[in-house]
Design a protein around this motif. Structure first.
Motif, PDB file in Angstrom:
ATOM      1  N   ASN A  52      49.183  35.376  79.442  1.00  0.00           N
ATOM      2  CA  ASN A  52      50.250  35.359  80.439  1.00  0.00           C
ATOM      3  C   ASN A  52      50.982  36.693  80.446  1.00  0.00           C
ATOM      4  OD1 ASN A  52      50.633  32.358  81.393  1.00  0.00           O
ATOM      5  ND2 ASN A  52      50.292  32.252  79.193  1.00  0.00           N
ATOM      6  N   ALA A  54      54.768  38.190  81.135  1.00  0.00           N
ATOM      7  CA  ALA A  54      56.165  37.783  81.260  1.00  0.00           C
ATOM      8  C   ALA A  54      57.059  38.998  81.064  1.00  0.00           C
ATOM      9  CB  ALA A  54      56.515  36.703  80.238  1.00  0.00           C
ATOM     10  N   GLY A  58      61.594  36.605  79.559  1.00  0.00           N
ATOM     11  CA  GLY A  58      60.743  35.445  79.302  1.00  0.00           C
ATOM     12  C   GLY A  58      60.167  34.816  80.560  1.00  0.00           C
ATOM     13  N   PRO A  60      57.841  34.600  84.090  1.00  0.00           N
ATOM     14  CA  PRO A  60      56.519  35.111  84.480  1.00  0.00           C
ATOM     15  C   PRO A  60      56.610  36.299  85.415  1.00  0.00           C
ATOM     16  CG  PRO A  60      57.000  33.033  85.586  1.00  0.00           C
ATOM     17  CD  PRO A  60      58.076  33.222  84.579  1.00  0.00           C
ATOM     18  N   ASN A  84      48.310  35.953  85.168  1.00  0.00           N
ATOM     19  CA  ASN A  84      47.243  35.734  84.171  1.00  0.00           C
ATOM     20  C   ASN A  84      46.367  36.966  84.010  1.00  0.00           C
ATOM     21  OD1 ASN A  84      46.574  32.493  85.624  1.00  0.00           O
ATOM     22  ND2 ASN A  84      47.866  32.922  83.876  1.00  0.00           N
ATOM     23  N   VAL A 125      51.989  37.506  76.691  1.00  0.00           N
ATOM     24  CA  VAL A 125      52.360  36.313  75.931  1.00  0.00           C
ATOM     25  C   VAL A 125      51.118  35.429  75.810  1.00  0.00           C
ATOM     26  CG1 VAL A 125      53.911  34.345  75.705  1.00  0.00           C
ATOM     27  CG2 VAL A 125      54.712  36.419  76.845  1.00  0.00           C
ATOM     28  N   LEU A 130      53.067  28.781  79.646  1.00  0.00           N
ATOM     29  CA  LEU A 130      54.321  29.529  79.579  1.00  0.00           C
ATOM     30  C   LEU A 130      55.478  28.584  79.915  1.00  0.00           C
ATOM     31  CD1 LEU A 130      55.126  32.543  79.098  1.00  0.00           C
ATOM     32  CD2 LEU A 130      55.238  32.758  81.593  1.00  0.00           C
ATOM     33  N   THR A 132      58.461  28.900  80.797  1.00  0.00           N
ATOM     34  CA  THR A 132      59.395  29.265  81.862  1.00  0.00           C
ATOM     35  C   THR A 132      58.796  29.154  83.257  1.00  0.00           C
ATOM     36  OG1 THR A 132      58.752  31.553  81.415  1.00  0.00           O
ATOM     37  CG2 THR A 132      60.817  30.784  80.435  1.00  0.00           C
ATOM     38  N   SER A 222      51.063  23.655  73.880  1.00  0.00           N
ATOM     39  CA  SER A 222      51.412  23.579  75.309  1.00  0.00           C
ATOM     40  C   SER A 222      52.316  22.379  75.601  1.00  0.00           C
ATOM     41  CB  SER A 222      50.134  23.474  76.153  1.00  0.00           C
ATOM     42  OG  SER A 222      49.142  24.379  75.735  1.00  0.00           O
ATOM     43  N   GLN A 456      57.529  25.154  69.164  1.00  0.00           N
ATOM     44  CA  GLN A 456      58.201  25.305  70.464  1.00  0.00           C
ATOM     45  C   GLN A 456      59.212  24.188  70.707  1.00  0.00           C
ATOM     46  OE1 GLN A 456      55.926  26.325  74.059  1.00  0.00           O
ATOM     47  NE2 GLN A 456      54.135  26.566  72.741  1.00  0.00           N
ATOM     48  N   THR A 478      61.024  31.031  74.748  1.00  0.00           N
ATOM     49  CA  THR A 478      59.896  31.888  75.132  1.00  0.00           C
ATOM     50  C   THR A 478      60.069  33.301  74.592  1.00  0.00           C
ATOM     51  OG1 THR A 478      59.605  30.569  77.145  1.00  0.00           O
ATOM     52  CG2 THR A 478      58.537  32.726  77.095  1.00  0.00           C
ATOM     53  N   ARG A 482      57.620  35.070  71.898  1.00  0.00           N
ATOM     54  CA  ARG A 482      56.938  36.343  72.148  1.00  0.00           C
ATOM     55  C   ARG A 482      57.213  37.339  71.020  1.00  0.00           C
ATOM     56  NH1 ARG A 482      58.163  40.411  77.230  1.00  0.00           N
ATOM     57  NH2 ARG A 482      57.094  42.209  76.349  1.00  0.00           N
TER      58      ARG A 482
END
Length: 505
Positions: A52, A54, A58, A60, A84, A125, A130, A132, A222, A456, A478, A482
């Motif tokens: 990802n 970002a 944090g 995208p 991506n 990331v 992700l 966010t 995830s 997370q 996030t 990272r």
């Protein structure tokens, strides 16, 4: 799906022509198998990681084209959405210090990509989803500007004929709709390839299916989607629902989804390719000029382009792959179970565990798939996605009495699968220092009952308890993720929570 596809429209005859060509490809594959034309074992493994982009906040960043232009390496390529990227590590022989070499290559590649992304105020990331991402990020206008993605989206949308429904009930409940397949881009994974001979393919694929649940239990990463806390590993339900060509009526009839675990143990690679033709209409009915049977008759090796393209639009968690290298055909098992991240050492540890345990299980005299109903393996997979490291599985009972029993995922992995993985890595010729370092990471995750998903969730809830609003807590989680990801220590050692109180002003 790395095929070069040109966007265009298909007429009514294209699908019939493609179906006929697929049948010729399948007949050619059957001949190649019967004639034993495949490559001899080279103990080759390969790795792909979806990433990802970002910003420092944090959030995208839809900048993959600009980042790839700066990276300027064929090892990196686009993925489905503009936030991506994918990195491909060249094949390695499974022996010696292969995992240390792999880790060093990954660190170098990711550090370089992160520096280049920094030139446009973005960063790498490596995470399953992700946290966010917002629904507004996952729309068709944010798909990568590549013909094959546009065409694939158009064809899946047309096949479904209505909006996609996302409905995932986990810790919280997510229910929403999408007009495109863009939500699938939220799923970023690690793909582990293993080249196998045709004679070993079924054993390796069956073993990979049997241990997929254990991979998820220790590797889940995830837990969040669109601001909701869902399953520990939310990629599988999201992937299935966001690519589902079946309206509810076809689901009710038992039509198989294009993203699925499967429904039976197999006896050869041919079983899976044949199922692909029998169950799944073509999404991209694009034919090339090769007649594979003519190529075989002339002593050549066909590319089987249509078979390969069709296979790339059916998203098995363990996928069969046909390829040709240096004029010789080969088969691979592509393991697509794992999420990306959290760190390079975690990714390599997951790989070491997989390659070790699959080798050992594939060579057992009483294979696990002869003692475990396939339905139980599928149920284990779902349980692992929902519960992660706290899941309970159905597994064959030890000893001469047979049957199955219920076992904690952690107990199964520590007591049975890690010793098998150790034996499997020994059989590959991996050096003990490599074996012990990376399997030790898996053991520590089990001992502490920690994986990326649990870290997370715990950090997010600490941020909420500190008074942060939900969106700010996800963004802070996030950013902290990272930071620790780039520091590189394995996730089981990460301190839970944010580094210092976060100002709300």
């Amino acid at each position: 799906m790395g095929e070069k596809v040109v966007a265009g429209q298909f007429d009514l005859s294209d699908r019939q022509r493609y179906r006929d060509k697929l049948r010729r490809c399948l007949a050619s594959l059957e001949r190649l198998l019967a004639e034993k034309r495949f490559d001899r074992p080279k103990n080759l493994m390969g790795l792909e990681i979806e990433l990802n982009l970002a910003g420092a906040d944090g959030m995208p960043k839809m900048l993959n084209a600009q980042v790839l232009e700066r990276i300027a390496s064929r090892d990196f390529q686009t993925e489905l959405a503009m936030f991506n990227l994918e990195v491909n590590i060249p094949p390695h022989r499974l022996d010696g210090r292969v995992f240390d070499r792999l880790a060093e290559e990954l660190r170098t590649s990711l550090a370089y990509a992160d520096r280049k992304a920094g030139e446009v105020d973005a960063g790498i990331v490596m995470i399953g989803i992700l946290p966010t991402l917002d629904r507004d990020d996952l729309v068709s206008s944010n798909l990568s500007d590549v013909d094959r993605y546009t065409l694939l989206n158009d064809q899946i949308v047309a096949a479904r004929g209505e909006e996609f429904t996302l409905d995932i009930a986990g810790v919280e409940h997510l229910s929403c709709t999408s007009k495109s397949i863009a939500p699938e881009a939220a799923c970023t994974s690690v793909q582990l390839h293993l080249q196998v001979t045709p004679g070993r393919f079924a054993d390796v694929w069956n073993a990979a299916q049997a241990v997929a649940a254990a991979q998820i239990a220790v590797g889940a990463n995830s837990p969040f989607l669109f601001g909701r806390e869902l399953w520990c590993e939310s990629r599988p339900p999201l992937f299935q629902q966001s690519t589902d060509t079946r309206p509810p009526e076809l689901q009710a009839q038992g039509v198989r989804p294009r993203t699925w675990f499967g429904e039976r143990w197999v006896t050869s690679a041919y079983d899976l390719f044949e199922e692909n033709l029998r169950y799944y209409p073509a999404l991209l009915p694009i034919c090339d000029d090769e007649d594979p049977l003519d190529v075989l008759d002339q002593g050549g090796v066909p590319a089987l382009g249509e078979l390969v393209l069709h296979n790339g639009t059916i998203y098995r968690w363990n996928r069969p792959v046909y390829g040709v290298a240096d004029g010789v055909p080969h088969l691979r098992v592509e393991n697509r179970v794992l999420p990306a991240g959290p760190t390079v050492i975690d990714v390599v540890a997951n790989a070491a565990f997989y390659y070790g345990v699959v080798r050992a299980l594939a060579e057992e005299s009483r294979p696990v798939w002869t003692r475990l109903p396939f339905e139980a393996a599928a149920a284990n997979f779902d349980a692992a996605c929902k519960e992660g490291i706290d899941a309970r599985f159905t597994w064959p009972r030890r000893g001469r009495y047979g049957g199955t029993t219920q076992v904690d995922a952690v107990s199964l992995i520590r007591d049975e699968l890690l010793p098998l993985a150790e034996a499997g890595l020994d059989a590959w010729g991996v050096e003990p220092a490599d074996r012990d370092l990376y399997l030790g990471v898996i053991e520590e995750r089990c001992r502490r009952r920690v994986n990326g998903a649990s870290w997370q969730a715990a950090t997010f809830h600490k941020a909420l308890d500190a008074g942060l609003p939900r969106d700010d807590a996800l963004a802070a989680t996030t950013r902290r993720y990272r930071e620790l990801m780039h520091k590189g220590d394995p996730v089981h050692s990460w301190p839970v929570g944010l580094p210092e109180p976060v100002s709300l002003s």
